[in-house]
Design a protein around this motif. Structure first.
Motif, PDB file in Angstrom:
ATOM      1  N   LYS A 286       7.319  -5.690   3.861  1.00 44.90           N
ATOM      2  CA  LYS A 286       6.954  -7.035   3.415  1.00 44.90           C
ATOM      3  C   LYS A 286       8.170  -7.784   2.874  1.00 44.90           C
ATOM      4  N   ILE A 287       9.048  -7.078   2.190  1.00 43.17           N
ATOM      5  CA  ILE A 287      10.270  -7.702   1.685  1.00 43.17           C
ATOM      6  C   ILE A 287      11.136  -8.167   2.850  1.00 43.17           C
ATOM      7  N   PHE A 288      11.253  -7.331   3.882  1.00 44.11           N
ATOM      8  CA  PHE A 288      12.040  -7.732   5.047  1.00 44.11           C
ATOM      9  C   PHE A 288      11.445  -8.992   5.688  1.00 44.11           C
ATOM     10  N   GLU A 289      10.138  -9.018   5.863  1.00 39.96           N
ATOM     11  CA  GLU A 289       9.472 -10.196   6.439  1.00 39.96           C
ATOM     12  C   GLU A 289       9.731 -11.437   5.578  1.00 39.96           C
ATOM     13  N   HIS A 290       9.693 -11.261   4.276  1.00 39.23           N
ATOM     14  CA  HIS A 290       9.953 -12.359   3.342  1.00 39.23           C
ATOM     15  C   HIS A 290      11.386 -12.886   3.514  1.00 39.23           C
ATOM     16  N   GLU A 291      12.325 -11.971   3.651  1.00 38.92           N
ATOM     17  CA  GLU A 291      13.725 -12.380   3.824  1.00 38.92           C
ATOM     18  C   GLU A 291      13.928 -13.087   5.164  1.00 38.92           C
ATOM     19  N   VAL A 292      13.236 -12.649   6.198  1.00 39.90           N
ATOM     20  CA  VAL A 292      13.320 -13.337   7.494  1.00 39.90           C
ATOM     21  C   VAL A 292      12.790 -14.771   7.347  1.00 39.90           C
ATOM     22  N   ASP A 293      11.696 -14.945   6.613  1.00 40.16           N
ATOM     23  CA  ASP A 293      11.166 -16.289   6.360  1.00 40.16           C
ATOM     24  C   ASP A 293      12.176 -17.132   5.567  1.00 40.16           C
ATOM     25  N   ASN A 294      12.823 -16.520   4.569  1.00 37.83           N
ATOM     26  CA  ASN A 294      13.850 -17.233   3.805  1.00 37.83           C
ATOM     27  C   ASN A 294      14.991 -17.677   4.717  1.00 37.83           C
ATOM     28  N   THR A 295      15.389 -16.789   5.623  1.00 40.87           N
ATOM     29  CA  THR A 295      16.474 -17.101   6.547  1.00 40.87           C
ATOM     30  C   THR A 295      16.108 -18.308   7.403  1.00 40.87           C
ATOM     31  N   LYS A 296      14.878 -18.338   7.897  1.00 42.48           N
ATOM     32  CA  LYS A 296      14.439 -19.482   8.702  1.00 42.48           C
ATOM     33  C   LYS A 296      14.540 -20.783   7.903  1.00 42.48           C
ATOM     34  N   GLY A 297      14.185 -20.743   6.634  1.00 40.82           N
ATOM     35  CA  GLY A 297      14.290 -21.924   5.781  1.00 40.82           C
ATOM     36  C   GLY A 297      15.735 -22.352   5.576  1.00 40.82           C
ATOM     37  N   ILE A 298      16.605 -21.383   5.374  1.00 40.46           N
ATOM     38  CA  ILE A 298      18.037 -21.676   5.210  1.00 40.46           C
ATOM     39  C   ILE A 298      18.577 -22.301   6.489  1.00 40.46           C
ATOM     40  N   TYR A 299      18.234 -21.720   7.630  1.00 41.06           N
ATOM     41  CA  TYR A 299      18.717 -22.261   8.909  1.00 41.06           C
ATOM     42  C   TYR A 299      18.235 -23.693   9.127  1.00 41.06           C
ATOM     43  N   LYS A 300      17.025 -23.972   8.694  1.00 42.23           N
ATOM     44  CA  LYS A 300      16.487 -25.323   8.830  1.00 42.23           C
ATOM     45  C   LYS A 300      17.337 -26.312   8.025  1.00 42.23           C
ATOM     46  N   LEU A 301      17.708 -25.920   6.803  1.00 43.44           N
ATOM     47  CA  LEU A 301      18.551 -26.786   5.971  1.00 43.44           C
ATOM     48  C   LEU A 301      19.953 -26.950   6.559  1.00 43.44           C
TER      49      LEU A 301
ATOM     50  N   ILE B 295       0.821  -1.210   0.000  1.00 40.62           N
ATOM     51  CA  ILE B 295       0.000   0.000   0.000  1.00 40.62           C
ATOM     52  C   ILE B 295       0.856   1.262   0.000  1.00 40.62           C
ATOM     53  N   SER B 296       2.180   1.085   0.190  1.00 38.54           N
ATOM     54  CA  SER B 296       3.107   2.215   0.181  1.00 38.54           C
ATOM     55  C   SER B 296       4.512   1.687  -0.027  1.00 38.54           C
ATOM     56  N   ILE B 297       5.447   2.597  -0.262  1.00 36.85           N
ATOM     57  CA  ILE B 297       6.848   2.205  -0.399  1.00 36.85           C
ATOM     58  C   ILE B 297       7.330   1.579   0.906  1.00 36.85           C
ATOM     59  N   GLN B 298       6.977   2.170   2.030  1.00 33.49           N
ATOM     60  CA  GLN B 298       7.388   1.608   3.319  1.00 33.49           C
ATOM     61  C   GLN B 298       6.823   0.202   3.485  1.00 33.49           C
ATOM     62  N   ASN B 299       5.548   0.013   3.187  1.00 39.39           N
ATOM     63  CA  ASN B 299       4.921  -1.296   3.301  1.00 39.39           C
ATOM     64  C   ASN B 299       5.590  -2.308   2.369  1.00 39.39           C
ATOM     65  N   CYS B 300       5.992  -1.865   1.194  1.00 37.67           N
ATOM     66  CA  CYS B 300       6.694  -2.725   0.242  1.00 37.67           C
ATOM     67  C   CYS B 300       7.959  -3.301   0.879  1.00 37.67           C
ATOM     68  N   PHE B 301       8.777  -2.450   1.463  1.00 30.20           N
ATOM     69  CA  PHE B 301      10.038  -2.918   2.032  1.00 30.20           C
ATOM     70  C   PHE B 301       9.849  -3.621   3.379  1.00 30.20           C
TER      71      PHE B 301
ATOM     72  N   ILE C  46      13.673   5.079   4.459  1.00 33.71           N
ATOM     73  CA  ILE C  46      12.276   5.445   4.231  1.00 33.71           C
ATOM     74  C   ILE C  46      11.701   6.119   5.469  1.00 33.71           C
ATOM     75  N   LYS C  47      12.015   5.592   6.642  1.00 32.06           N
ATOM     76  CA  LYS C  47      11.519   6.200   7.885  1.00 32.06           C
ATOM     77  C   LYS C  47      12.096   7.593   8.088  1.00 32.06           C
ATOM     78  N   ILE C  48      13.379   7.777   7.781  1.00 36.46           N
ATOM     79  CA  ILE C  48      14.003   9.102   7.880  1.00 36.46           C
ATOM     80  C   ILE C  48      13.313  10.083   6.933  1.00 36.46           C
ATOM     81  N   ALA C  49      12.897   9.573   5.763  1.00 40.57           N
ATOM     82  CA  ALA C  49      12.232  10.424   4.772  1.00 40.57           C
ATOM     83  C   ALA C  49      10.785  10.736   5.147  1.00 40.57           C
ATOM     84  N   GLY C  50      10.275  10.102   6.214  1.00 42.02           N
ATOM     85  CA  GLY C  50       8.911  10.376   6.646  1.00 42.02           C
ATOM     86  C   GLY C  50       8.022   9.148   6.678  1.00 42.02           C
ATOM     87  N   GLY C  51       8.568   7.993   6.351  1.00 43.05           N
ATOM     88  CA  GLY C  51       7.780   6.755   6.407  1.00 43.05           C
ATOM     89  C   GLY C  51       6.592   6.799   5.466  1.00 43.05           C
TER      90      GLY C  51
END
Length: 157
Positions: free
Chosen positions: A67-82, A59-65, A119-124
């Motif tokens: 969600k990307i961060f959350e996605h990468e955290v999920d990827n990390t959990k999968g890597i750690y499992k392997l 819904i925004s640039i901040q929300n985009c990143f 993004i947060k420094i720019a006003g979120g």
């Protein structure tokens, strides 16, 4: 997710952000191919399955990143499992192979967090058009890699 969000950003007129996300989408495909090739080289059978659809558009640039961060955290959990599985099974070749992905995930999470900070420094979510324009312009050519604490030195902090 990166491909979907790149298309979203492009549609919104954020060419630099779209370029950044398209590059990351390609990087994710390369990572997938590295794993696929490793499995084949080890003499195992590859099973390609359907992946889930990407989440709804941000819904925004901040929300985009976010969600990307959350996605990468999920990827990390999968890597750690392997990594853990290869350790428990004493599959040292796979354990060694996966070490690169552990570092890569640290970079991916760091990069996403750094972008969220900007993004947060720019006003979120309330960032003005000028701030979004500068971010969009900067992401057009921003490095796809993050500098990790482990790679810093006193001479190059």
């Amino acid at each position: 997710m990166y491909l979907s969000y790149a298309a979203w950003a492009s549609n919104k007129g954020y060419g630099g952000i779209a370029n950044f996300l398209f590059r990351h989408s390609n990087g994710e495909r390369i990572h997938m191919m590295n794993i696929l090739e490793y499995i084949l080289e080890r003499g195992a059978k590859v099973k390609v399955e359907v992946i889930p659809s990407p989440p709804e558009d941000p819904i925004s640039i901040q929300n985009c990143f976010e969600k990307i961060f959350e996605h990468e955290v999920d990827n990390t959990k999968g890597i750690y499992k392997l990594v853990k599985m290869s350790f428990v099974e004493e599959d040292w070749a796979t354990w060694h192979f996966m070490k690169w992905f552990v570092k890569e995930q640290t970079e991916e999470e760091t990069l996403a967090l750094n972008l969220l900070d900007k993004i947060k420094i720019a006003g979120g979510t309330n960032a003005g058009a000028e701030a979004i324009y500068v971010l969009d312009r900067d992401l057009q050519t921003k490095s796809d890699d993050a500098v990790l604490a482990e790679d810093k030195t006193a001479a190059n902090p």
